[in-house]
Design a protein around this motif. Sequence first.
Motif, PDB file in Angstrom:
ATOM      1  N   VAL A  36       0.796  -0.908  13.537  1.00  0.00           N
ATOM      2  CA  VAL A  36       1.547  -2.075  12.705  1.00  0.00           C
ATOM      3  C   VAL A  36       1.679  -1.877  11.382  1.00  0.00           C
ATOM      4  O   VAL A  36       0.572  -1.255  10.579  1.00  0.00           O
ATOM      5  N   GLY A  37       2.590  -2.064  10.622  1.00  0.00           N
ATOM      6  CA  GLY A  37       2.850  -1.672   9.121  1.00  0.00           C
ATOM      7  C   GLY A  37       3.599  -3.042   8.770  1.00  0.00           C
ATOM      8  O   GLY A  37       4.202  -3.450   9.221  1.00  0.00           O
ATOM      9  N   ASP A  38       3.419  -2.882   7.499  1.00  0.00           N
ATOM     10  CA  ASP A  38       4.087  -3.972   6.323  1.00  0.00           C
ATOM     11  C   ASP A  38       4.221  -3.464   5.005  1.00  0.00           C
ATOM     12  O   ASP A  38       3.770  -2.300   4.756  1.00  0.00           O
ATOM     13  N   ASP A  39       5.058  -4.036   4.079  1.00  0.00           N
ATOM     14  CA  ASP A  39       5.307  -3.698   2.720  1.00  0.00           C
ATOM     15  C   ASP A  39       4.728  -4.639   1.784  1.00  0.00           C
ATOM     16  O   ASP A  39       5.518  -4.957   0.813  1.00  0.00           O
ATOM     17  N   GLY A  40       3.597  -5.191   2.195  1.00  0.00           N
ATOM     18  CA  GLY A  40       2.716  -6.096   1.320  1.00  0.00           C
ATOM     19  C   GLY A  40       2.169  -5.455   0.313  1.00  0.00           C
ATOM     20  O   GLY A  40       2.300  -4.237   0.071  1.00  0.00           O
ATOM     21  N   ARG A  41       1.263  -6.165  -0.164  1.00  0.00           N
ATOM     22  CA  ARG A  41       0.287  -5.580  -1.428  1.00  0.00           C
ATOM     23  C   ARG A  41      -0.446  -4.451  -1.040  1.00  0.00           C
ATOM     24  O   ARG A  41      -1.028  -3.583  -1.894  1.00  0.00           O
ATOM     25  N   GLY A  42      -0.751  -4.307   0.210  1.00  0.00           N
ATOM     26  CA  GLY A  42      -1.822  -3.248   0.568  1.00  0.00           C
ATOM     27  C   GLY A  42      -3.067  -3.651   0.422  1.00  0.00           C
ATOM     28  O   GLY A  42      -3.545  -4.282  -0.417  1.00  0.00           O
ATOM     29  N   ILE A  43      -4.080  -3.353   1.412  1.00  0.00           N
ATOM     30  CA  ILE A  43      -5.465  -3.680   1.512  1.00  0.00           C
ATOM     31  C   ILE A  43      -5.885  -2.996   0.067  1.00  0.00           C
ATOM     32  O   ILE A  43      -5.792  -1.775  -0.074  1.00  0.00           O
ATOM     33  N   PRO A  44      -6.913  -3.633  -0.494  1.00  0.00           N
ATOM     34  CA  PRO A  44      -7.482  -3.134  -1.768  1.00  0.00           C
ATOM     35  C   PRO A  44      -8.192  -1.923  -1.360  1.00  0.00           C
ATOM     36  O   PRO A  44      -9.005  -1.843  -0.328  1.00  0.00           O
ATOM     37  N   ASP A  56       0.342 -12.931   7.172  1.00  0.00           N
ATOM     38  CA  ASP A  56      -0.341 -13.599   6.018  1.00  0.00           C
ATOM     39  C   ASP A  56       0.180 -13.126   4.746  1.00  0.00           C
ATOM     40  O   ASP A  56       0.389 -13.820   3.906  1.00  0.00           O
ATOM     41  N   GLU A  57       0.605 -11.799   4.720  1.00  0.00           N
ATOM     42  CA  GLU A  57       1.254 -11.201   3.511  1.00  0.00           C
ATOM     43  C   GLU A  57       2.412 -11.845   3.303  1.00  0.00           C
ATOM     44  O   GLU A  57       3.028 -12.134   2.133  1.00  0.00           O
ATOM     45  N   ALA A  58       3.354 -12.136   4.480  1.00  0.00           N
ATOM     46  CA  ALA A  58       4.636 -12.645   4.294  1.00  0.00           C
ATOM     47  C   ALA A  58       4.453 -13.967   4.152  1.00  0.00           C
ATOM     48  O   ALA A  58       5.244 -14.473   3.199  1.00  0.00           O
ATOM     49  N   LEU A  59       3.611 -14.780   4.660  1.00  0.00           N
ATOM     50  CA  LEU A  59       3.297 -16.140   4.066  1.00  0.00           C
ATOM     51  C   LEU A  59       3.095 -16.301   2.741  1.00  0.00           C
ATOM     52  O   LEU A  59       3.341 -17.275   2.030  1.00  0.00           O
ATOM     53  N   ALA A  60       2.481 -15.322   2.024  1.00  0.00           N
ATOM     54  CA  ALA A  60       2.037 -15.460   0.633  1.00  0.00           C
ATOM     55  C   ALA A  60       3.359 -14.938  -0.258  1.00  0.00           C
ATOM     56  O   ALA A  60       3.071 -14.971  -1.477  1.00  0.00           O
ATOM     57  N   GLY A  61       4.194 -14.566   0.492  1.00  0.00           N
ATOM     58  CA  GLY A  61       5.509 -13.877  -0.439  1.00  0.00           C
ATOM     59  C   GLY A  61       5.396 -12.640  -0.896  1.00  0.00           C
ATOM     60  O   GLY A  61       6.149 -12.200  -1.841  1.00  0.00           O
ATOM     61  N   HIS A  62       4.558 -11.777  -0.042  1.00  0.00           N
ATOM     62  CA  HIS A  62       4.425 -10.419  -0.737  1.00  0.00           C
ATOM     63  C   HIS A  62       5.151  -9.243   0.180  1.00  0.00           C
ATOM     64  O   HIS A  62       4.591  -8.115   0.109  1.00  0.00           O
ATOM     65  N   CYS A  63       5.576  -9.808   1.393  1.00  0.00           N
ATOM     66  CA  CYS A  63       5.974  -8.841   2.601  1.00  0.00           C
ATOM     67  C   CYS A  63       7.366  -9.509   3.105  1.00  0.00           C
ATOM     68  O   CYS A  63       7.432 -10.682   3.151  1.00  0.00           O
ATOM     69  N   THR A  64       8.415  -8.380   3.260  1.00  0.00           N
ATOM     70  CA  THR A  64       9.550  -8.782   3.710  1.00  0.00           C
ATOM     71  C   THR A  64       9.906  -8.148   4.885  1.00  0.00           C
ATOM     72  O   THR A  64      10.907  -8.373   5.761  1.00  0.00           O
ATOM     73  N   HIS A  65       8.932  -7.135   5.231  1.00  0.00           N
ATOM     74  CA  HIS A  65       9.336  -6.303   6.671  1.00  0.00           C
ATOM     75  C   HIS A  65       8.042  -5.792   7.218  1.00  0.00           C
ATOM     76  O   HIS A  65       7.014  -5.357   6.596  1.00  0.00           O
ATOM     77  N   ILE A  66       7.997  -6.122   8.728  1.00  0.00           N
ATOM     78  CA  ILE A  66       6.987  -5.612   9.552  1.00  0.00           C
ATOM     79  C   ILE A  66       7.446  -4.990  10.506  1.00  0.00           C
ATOM     80  O   ILE A  66       8.502  -5.139  10.995  1.00  0.00           O
ATOM     81  N   SER A  67       6.649  -3.664  10.895  1.00  0.00           N
ATOM     82  CA  SER A  67       6.917  -3.154  11.990  1.00  0.00           C
ATOM     83  C   SER A  67       5.818  -3.089  12.920  1.00  0.00           C
ATOM     84  O   SER A  67       4.750  -2.794  12.564  1.00  0.00           O
ATOM     85  N   VAL A  68       6.311  -2.951  14.283  1.00  0.00           N
ATOM     86  CA  VAL A  68       5.081  -2.784  15.349  1.00  0.00           C
ATOM     87  C   VAL A  68       5.448  -1.815  16.351  1.00  0.00           C
ATOM     88  O   VAL A  68       6.853  -1.878  16.857  1.00  0.00           O
ATOM     89  N   VAL A  69       4.947  -0.881  16.573  1.00  0.00           N
ATOM     90  CA  VAL A  69       5.201   0.168  17.395  1.00  0.00           C
ATOM     91  C   VAL A  69       4.125   0.439  18.517  1.00  0.00           C
ATOM     92  O   VAL A  69       3.209   0.389  18.268  1.00  0.00           O
ATOM     93  N   LEU A  70       4.560   0.327  19.799  1.00  0.00           N
ATOM     94  CA  LEU A  70       3.647   0.722  21.073  1.00  0.00           C
ATOM     95  C   LEU A  70       3.961   2.318  21.343  1.00  0.00           C
ATOM     96  O   LEU A  70       4.881   2.454  21.667  1.00  0.00           O
ATOM     97  N   ARG A  71       2.985   2.842  21.082  1.00  0.00           N
ATOM     98  CA  ARG A  71       3.110   4.366  21.168  1.00  0.00           C
ATOM     99  C   ARG A  71       2.928   4.652  22.801  1.00  0.00           C
ATOM    100  O   ARG A  71       2.211   4.104  23.626  1.00  0.00           O
ATOM    101  N   ALA A  72       3.311   5.919  22.982  1.00  0.00           N
ATOM    102  CA  ALA A  72       3.535   6.619  24.319  1.00  0.00           C
ATOM    103  C   ALA A  72       1.937   6.697  24.833  1.00  0.00           C
ATOM    104  O   ALA A  72       1.694   7.034  26.058  1.00  0.00           O
TER     105      ALA A  72
END
Length: 696
Positions: free
Chosen positions: A81-89, A59-75
């Motif tokens: 899950v991380g993004d470079d969006g605006r950050g939750i307030p 949703d952050e990417a759709l709003a134009g505020h995010c260009t990178h998303i990472s998904v890690v499945l830990r051992a």
Amino acid sequence: MTAATAEPTTDDQQGYSARHLSVLEGLEAVRKRPGMYIGSTDSRGLAHCLWEIVDNCVDEALAGHCTHISVVLRADGSFEVGDDGRGIPVDIEPKTGLPGVELVMTRLHAGGKFGGVSYTASGGLHGVGASVVNALSARLDVEVDRDGHTHAISFKRGLPGEFADDGRPNARFKKRSGVRQVRRTARKTTGTRVRFWPDLQIFLPDATVEQSLVMDRMRQTAFLIPGLTIEVRDERGEQVVQETFRFDGGIGEFCDHLAKDAPIVDVLRLSGRGHFTETVPVLDDQGHLTPTDVERDLEVDIALRWGTGYDTITKSFVNVIATPKGGTHVRGFDRALTKVVNEQLRAARLLRAGDDDVIKEDVLEGLTAVVTVRLPEPQFEGQTKEILGTSAATRIVSNVVLKELKAVFDNPGRGQKQQLRTVLEKIAGAAKTRIAARTQRDNQRRKNALENSALPAKLVDCRTTDDRSELFIVEGDSALGTAKLARNSEFQALLPIRGKILNVQKASVADMLKNAECAAIIQVLGAGSGRTFDIEAARYGRICLLADADVDGAHIRCLLLTLFYKYMRPMLEAGRVFSAVPPLHRIELVKPKRGQDKYIYTYSDAELRRRLVELERKGQRWKEPIQRYKGLGEMDADQLAETTLDPRYRVLRRIRIEDAEEAAKMFDLLMGSEVAPRRAFITAGASELDADRIDA
């Protein structure tokens, strides 16, 4: 005599009162009934939790505020899950006095997607995604980069607080409200990272998220948002697997990726927008919900192309959220597509005045389409968001398709005119085939077929017509002769085929029908073929492939299964196709003991070695050499009945399609027209083959 009516006692009256009512507060309702929110507590529900967190980043990417998303499945079983969006307030929300991130994670129906200000298009209206995941997690950590600091907050089964360490869900936990600043960051650095450990009190012990499922979902999302980079890292296996997805071609490139057949028309893009008014309850200043008319815009973007195949692939999305069960937007697409095609068929004189219109199934034959719509606050049927319920989407999507597709036919681009003509001819041919197949199916009902003697002369039929009936497709006339004597004529029918049938994976329908063996199998089964196949009309309850236990027999089975997979797939899906397993060896005992069979049959080399060791240990002798069956014709009727045909003793292998897409890929690899992938597959597997097992 009159029956007396008992008056309710005081205990009866007090047996159900207000003190028996339960009030579930906060996230208790989610933990009490998780299936209402994520569908189930198995692997599907666990995957849905991951998608809820990922969708917030999207949703952050759709709003134009995010260009990178990472998904890690830990051992350790957690997901990050991380993004470079605006950050939750992280500032304080005035009504509750809670930081924004704590409010989002602990209150149902709290979020920034309701007013249409922060997000003009998002994955859903419900606002329960992050809080539901929090409620169903043994531990959930959130880090937010905003305002030059990294802010952190943790939760244990929905309760905010702080863990004593940074890596274990069962570490010592102290309840406390509010966020804490853990380090300084660059002023311009923003983003959100969420890591959660699923609660084993909620989810089934074997619940897991398959790597392939995550890869497919993230690849799909990258197609739908051009320019978005998504990294996936799986640390759960012996080797770390990492993939990066980024596609700048959008859904046009996605459509080409999905298609499994050769194109007969270039990918067509249909786009437009519409306007509608929606009445929704809005919270006023006094805290009351007031029905209010809200103006909405709905954007439509569709990519489609027709290919030479017969399967239909339609993927639909609402704000990048997949709707696998369709909804109002797909309904509008199908309706308009069928209408435009019928108009063009009549304009091209491929349909005459007295001909019936083609139907949706004819138009969809060989079609690959990606239907996407974007709108604020979409209405879904259920929290799992599998069906779009916004009624205005049907009208708007239909209008866009009618206008744009008609324009494509009226003003084709360079080289498109002949392509579009080929599409229309294919659809008209599909309609004729459907009508002819329906007529043929009606004429091929068992009674009519028997009365008209239309069945092949080589068919050895059975007497019963119920679900017990079995059709054995046998290899060659020599096996047929033995099988005639070995079968139970009450419910077992035989159909011999001569050698290897046509490879239908790379042959046309016309060539398939011209092949005598293929045509005989379809005719004998009496249920049609392809899209018109009607499993209810099948003349036999099950089909058994009876081939020799050698390389040629395996090839014949593969060819027959290709025929069933491509033209009679419902039989495979229903589990009604079997492969008989004839024995490989016969051990003849010398002086068998009382009650012991004279002959022992084995079905593999390993079983033969094991049985010989057992016999040697017991001091029993056998005749040498041990008979190795190379064909069914070597058996006499009693042996064939005892080992392969008699339901009391035989071994049958059920052929099923558990994963249609994987099955399609394997059939295409082994039986398709592309030689290079098949050569690579054979070369890669050659080193694993035991040369001593080759029967030369």
